[in-house]
Design a protein around this motif. Structure first.
Motif, mmCIF file in Angstrom:
data_model
loop_
_atom_site.group_PDB
_atom_site.id
_atom_site.type_symbol
_atom_site.label_atom_id
_atom_site.label_comp_id
_atom_site.label_asym_id
_atom_site.label_seq_id
_atom_site.Cartn_x
_atom_site.Cartn_y
_atom_site.Cartn_z
ATOM 1 N N GLU A 164 1.729 6.738 -6.728
ATOM 2 C CA GLU A 164 0.508 7.727 -7.144
ATOM 3 C C GLU A 164 1.093 9.260 -6.939
ATOM 4 O O GLU A 164 0.452 10.140 -7.579
ATOM 5 C CB GLU A 164 -0.695 7.481 -6.163
ATOM 6 N N ASN A 165 1.824 9.341 -5.833
ATOM 7 C CA ASN A 165 2.199 10.771 -5.425
ATOM 8 C C ASN A 165 3.516 11.276 -6.237
ATOM 9 O O ASN A 165 3.702 12.415 -6.111
ATOM 10 C CB ASN A 165 2.391 10.854 -4.001
ATOM 11 N N GLN A 179 1.180 -1.213 0.057
ATOM 12 C CA GLN A 179 -0.143 0.146 -0.074
ATOM 13 C C GLN A 179 0.691 1.379 0.066
ATOM 14 O O GLN A 179 0.558 2.234 -0.600
ATOM 15 C CB GLN A 179 -1.065 -0.104 1.274
ATOM 16 N N VAL A 180 1.880 1.200 0.743
ATOM 17 C CA VAL A 180 2.724 2.510 0.871
ATOM 18 C C VAL A 180 3.535 2.640 -0.587
ATOM 19 O O VAL A 180 3.642 3.869 -1.025
ATOM 20 C CB VAL A 180 3.959 2.470 1.789
ATOM 21 N N LYS A 236 2.480 1.694 -3.423
ATOM 22 C CA LYS A 236 1.041 2.234 -4.197
ATOM 23 C C LYS A 236 1.193 3.591 -4.178
ATOM 24 O O LYS A 236 0.956 4.423 -5.084
ATOM 25 C CB LYS A 236 0.037 1.634 -3.930
ATOM 26 N N GLU A 237 0.953 4.261 -2.952
ATOM 27 C CA GLU A 237 0.798 5.693 -2.490
ATOM 28 C C GLU A 237 1.880 6.412 -2.880
ATOM 29 O O GLU A 237 1.913 7.574 -3.515
ATOM 30 C CB GLU A 237 0.563 5.903 -1.081
ATOM 31 N N GLN A 238 3.075 5.973 -2.982
ATOM 32 C CA GLN A 238 4.375 6.628 -3.456
ATOM 33 C C GLN A 238 4.223 6.549 -4.940
ATOM 34 O O GLN A 238 4.736 7.767 -5.460
ATOM 35 C CB GLN A 238 5.605 5.942 -2.754
#
Length: 79
Positions: A34-35, A27-28, A30-32
């Motif tokens: 996306e950002n 999840q981390v 994926k968030e990285q």
């Protein structure tokens, strides 16, 4: 192995995965992703030029107070 096969394999693996720590790490990641963003070639070139000027001490900076005063005192049609 092609990308599509790897994706399918990962989907099957994730469906059976029970380890919450691995899921949190994914999840981390994926968030990285996306950002994150990439600069265009033109943007990177401009950034490089500005950084070079900054490092050489060739850039001029003004305080926010000075900028506000310039805006307030400049003629309206100059903006």
């Amino acid at each position: 192995m092609d990308v599509q096969s790897v994706k399918i394999e990962l989907i099957h693996w994730l469906a059976e995965l029970q380890d919450k720590s691995v899921l949190k790490k994914l999840q981390v990641l994926k968030e990285q992703q996306e950002n994150s963003f990439e600069l265009s070639t033109e943007q990177q070139e401009e950034l490089d030029i500005r950084l070079e000027k900054y490092e050489k001490g060739e850039m001029e900076f003004s305080s926010w107070k000075t900028i506000k005063n310039k805006i307030k005192t400049s003629p309206k049609d100059a903006l």
